[in-house]
Structures are given as structure tokens and as C-alpha cells.
Design a protein around this motif. Structure first.
Motif, mmCIF file in Angstrom:
data_model
loop_
_atom_site.group_PDB
_atom_site.id
_atom_site.type_symbol
_atom_site.label_atom_id
_atom_site.label_comp_id
_atom_site.label_asym_id
_atom_site.label_seq_id
_atom_site.Cartn_x
_atom_site.Cartn_y
_atom_site.Cartn_z
ATOM 1 N N UNK A 1 -18.336 -18.558 34.356
ATOM 2 C CA UNK A 1 -18.249 -19.841 33.661
ATOM 3 C C UNK A 1 -19.647 -20.371 33.352
ATOM 4 N N UNK A 2 -20.569 -20.253 34.303
ATOM 5 C CA UNK A 2 -21.941 -20.710 34.074
ATOM 6 C C UNK A 2 -22.580 -19.958 32.913
ATOM 7 N N UNK A 3 -22.360 -18.647 32.842
ATOM 8 C CA UNK A 3 -22.907 -17.849 31.739
ATOM 9 C C UNK A 3 -22.316 -18.278 30.399
ATOM 10 N N UNK A 4 -21.024 -18.495 30.380
ATOM 11 C CA UNK A 4 -20.370 -18.913 29.129
ATOM 12 C C UNK A 4 -20.874 -20.287 28.694
ATOM 13 N N UNK A 5 -21.031 -21.184 29.639
ATOM 14 C CA UNK A 5 -21.535 -22.522 29.305
ATOM 15 C C UNK A 5 -22.971 -22.464 28.807
ATOM 16 N N UNK A 6 -23.762 -21.532 29.285
ATOM 17 C CA UNK A 6 -25.118 -21.350 28.757
ATOM 18 C C UNK A 6 -25.053 -20.945 27.290
ATOM 19 N N UNK B 1 -22.629 -30.388 28.711
ATOM 20 C CA UNK B 1 -22.501 -28.935 28.890
ATOM 21 C C UNK B 1 -23.426 -28.461 30.010
ATOM 22 N N UNK B 2 -24.647 -28.977 30.056
ATOM 23 C CA UNK B 2 -25.600 -28.597 31.105
ATOM 24 C C UNK B 2 -25.076 -29.032 32.474
ATOM 25 N N UNK B 3 -24.483 -30.221 32.547
ATOM 26 C CA UNK B 3 -23.893 -30.677 33.811
ATOM 27 C C UNK B 3 -22.757 -29.756 34.252
ATOM 28 N N UNK B 4 -21.913 -29.360 33.317
ATOM 29 C CA UNK B 4 -20.826 -28.440 33.642
ATOM 30 C C UNK B 4 -21.367 -27.089 34.119
ATOM 31 N N UNK B 5 -22.416 -26.621 33.466
ATOM 32 C CA UNK B 5 -23.040 -25.356 33.869
ATOM 33 C C UNK B 5 -23.597 -25.467 35.285
ATOM 34 N N UNK B 6 -24.251 -26.568 35.605
ATOM 35 C CA UNK B 6 -24.782 -26.783 36.952
ATOM 36 C C UNK B 6 -23.660 -26.792 37.983
ATOM 37 N N UNK B 7 -22.572 -27.455 37.655
ATOM 38 C CA UNK B 7 -21.411 -27.477 38.547
ATOM 39 C C UNK B 7 -20.901 -26.060 38.794
#
Length: 65
Positions: A25-30, A10-16
Motif C-alpha cells: 500500500x505504501x508503494x502504491x501511494x507513493x 496521500x503522504x499521510x496515508x503513505x506514512x500510515x
């Protein structure tokens, strides 16, 4: 390692998402990472599923789907 790998993914996806100018998307992944972390932590403590739902406010996420 247990279930920590899912947090790492999940952290990798957020970084991407952040690197590719996808702020929503980054906010939702957080938020997803926080829910996953809380549930995994609750599992370590032996909490019931109902307690995990109340602790992480997972019902809020499920009603938005």
C-alpha cells in the motif's frame, strides 16, 4: 494552498501504511502521489488533459483497475 492538500493527504496515508507494515500500500501511494503531483504541476503550466495522461502514464494505472 490550492490543491496541495491532496498531496498532503496521500503522504499521510503513505506514512500510515509504512508505520503499520503495509508495504504494498505504501508503494502504491507513493506512485499515486507522483501522479497527483505531476497532474497538479501540469495544471499550473496549463497543459491539456491528454498531455497530462502521457506525461504521468495515467493510462497504465487505469488499465490495472
Amino acid at each position: 494552498m490550492g490543491h496541495q492538500w491532496i498531496i498532503d493527504v496521500i503522504v499521510d496515508l503513505k506514512s500510515f501504511a509504512q508505520q503499520n507494515e503495509l508495504p504494498r500500500l505504501a508503494e502504491e501511494l507513493a506512485r499515486v502521489a507522483a501522479v497527483a503531483d505531476a497532474e497538479l504541476d501540469a495544471d499550473k503550466r496549463g497543459a491539456s488533459h491528454l498531455m497530462r495522461c502521457e506525461d504521468t502514464d495515467a493510462r497504465r494505472f487505469s488499465t490495472q483497475a
